[in-house]
Design an enzyme around this catalytic site. Sequence first.
Site, mmCIF file in Angstrom:
data_model
loop_
_atom_site.group_PDB
_atom_site.id
_atom_site.type_symbol
_atom_site.label_atom_id
_atom_site.label_comp_id
_atom_site.label_asym_id
_atom_site.label_seq_id
_atom_site.Cartn_x
_atom_site.Cartn_y
_atom_site.Cartn_z
ATOM 1 N N HIS A 271 0.836 -1.192 0.000
ATOM 2 C CA HIS A 271 0.000 0.000 0.000
ATOM 3 C C HIS A 271 0.878 1.253 0.000
ATOM 4 O O HIS A 271 0.506 2.279 -0.562
ATOM 5 C CB HIS A 271 -0.908 0.032 1.230
ATOM 6 C CG HIS A 271 -2.016 -0.974 1.170
ATOM 7 N ND1 HIS A 271 -1.838 -2.285 1.550
ATOM 8 C CD2 HIS A 271 -3.299 -0.862 0.779
ATOM 9 C CE1 HIS A 271 -2.979 -2.935 1.392
ATOM 10 N NE2 HIS A 271 -3.874 -2.102 0.930
ATOM 11 N N ASP B 250 -4.402 -6.458 -7.611
ATOM 12 C CA ASP B 250 -4.636 -5.796 -6.334
ATOM 13 C C ASP B 250 -5.016 -4.344 -6.649
ATOM 14 O O ASP B 250 -4.925 -3.905 -7.813
ATOM 15 C CB ASP B 250 -3.378 -5.886 -5.463
ATOM 16 C CG ASP B 250 -3.679 -5.874 -3.969
ATOM 17 O OD1 ASP B 250 -4.786 -5.452 -3.589
ATOM 18 O OD2 ASP B 250 -2.818 -6.299 -3.187
#
Length: 597
Positions: free
Chosen positions: A264, A337
């Site tokens: 992230h 993702d």
Amino acid sequence: MHLSGSVPALVRTLLKSCLKQKYRTSIISIFAFLFFFSSIFNANAQSSVILYSDGYPADLNFWSDYPDDELAEAIVNRMTDEELLAQILMFGWSGSEPSNNLYQWVKERGLGSVKLYGWNTDNIYKVAESVSSLQQRSVECRFKIPLFVATDQEGGWIRHVKGETSDTPGNLAIGASGYPYDAYYSGYYIGRELNAMGINMNFAPIVDIYSSLKSMVIGPRSFGDDPDYVGTMGVSFSQGLFDAGVIPTAKHFPGHGDTDADSHGKLPVINISKETFYNRELVPFKAIIAAGFPAIMSGHLCFPQIEPDGTPASLSKRYIKSILREELGYNGLVITDDMMMNAATVFAGGVSLAVRMAIKAGNDIIIFSDTPDMNDAIWRNNYPLMNSDPEFRGCVKEAAIHILKEKLKYFKSGNAAPLFPDVNNLAERIPDPEGSKFFLEQACRSISLYKGDSFPYTPEQAQNERVLIAGPFITYQSELKKRYKNAELFYYRYTMDSDQLATSSEDLLRMVRRYDTSIIIVGNEETAAIANSLKNCGKKIIIISVLSPNFVIDMDWADTILFAYSYSDYSFKAVAAVLSGEIPVYGKIPLSLPEKE
């Protein structure tokens, strides 16, 4: 000969002529005449409805009765460029309900998929209503293609749909129990709850290997550190989801378990050899592929020994087309993702460029954690490529065919989640009544003893001692209080800033010195720091570890250390029963840890 439209006029003209000229034509002859021409008219009218340039009905749609492969290609060949590109996108939304912008994407462009994140799922009734309204918009589009509706319901630590859904012990607890049976039924009962809300795709199971104890991003989300074992548990979990009517999605290809970096925030670099890559990281994915499950998520992960230029797996043809498709023989869906994660965008130079790379790499569904504007740069910079870049358009079209084939197979299987879930029935299905009993039993099978100088600690022993139960979580404290009735309670937060941490550590140390035995919970850096402040207190300390064991493996000074693997209520009930001696220790630690006496 095309007579439709002209036949009725011709018949009327001939009849008038017959009557005017007083032809002696029998009524039978007139009707035979009418029958002949009406047959020509009806046959021609019917053919004008059925025949289309591709040989299929003009109103061909997702629910037409044709073989899946044939129907998928026919629909894709009729799609506009706008419909093709939108079909391979998956958007999330912020807020408790879908935005008007998301509805616009579905209605005007035929968006293919949506995803529920943890910030809009506290109310399971709103979740079901949102799913139903989005599906309604989708099936009103010209091809009537339903949406894939996805979430991350891994169990344990990661549970995006909250509300009344089961807060389960999680994957590392499943690994500790050692039974594929537990993996199967965890997936099955999680799947039944998702199915009730109309959620048809789950981004689970995690089949990343817990290769590095520093891997806090994966940690207790993994089944363990043995590749074959992880593969077996992943297949069992997937089968449970599948049997519950939910599509499993194994992640994160090709393996996120040997790094402490979080994709992230930045691109994780996993510098392992090619041999380790193939013989360790890929093993669980090979098991998933061999079992025939339909979806795998590509991770934003860098393996320099495989792709020297540092391209993340999610954006690389080498990983997706060469390794996953060709070498491993995978023919299911590949789903990225979240493309808004820094690991993808920073490497590519922006979200739009990352999307372009992901599509050309061979991903089928491109995920975004929010809904971009209709003319956002993601669309504005990539849509023109449908006309100017044949490779890009070819990849989009191939992905759309993959998606439609899987949608047809799933939604026509007879075991799909409902497009329009029954909101009135949710209270009976969530939490799953059978699942609640199972998850408690599974938690009891998972509790593991790492160090046991003072184990078990029975209520009879506690009667003669002053006992302190310290830590966050009400269920943890109340379950232990049931066994140690004279114990005192001390509460501190699970997450805290530096000032709160210092104050809590001082207060706890002062409290502990007044008691003979203290039971302390550890699950993150803050609670580990508080526990370590007791190192030289000279009192008996029992540590209950939740989530990653990494925080407690160096606490040699503690008298007893038990692993519960999660902060689920089920795990707290189980660990209290094990510590007090009500039930034996069943769990085996699914990690290679330094042995403790």
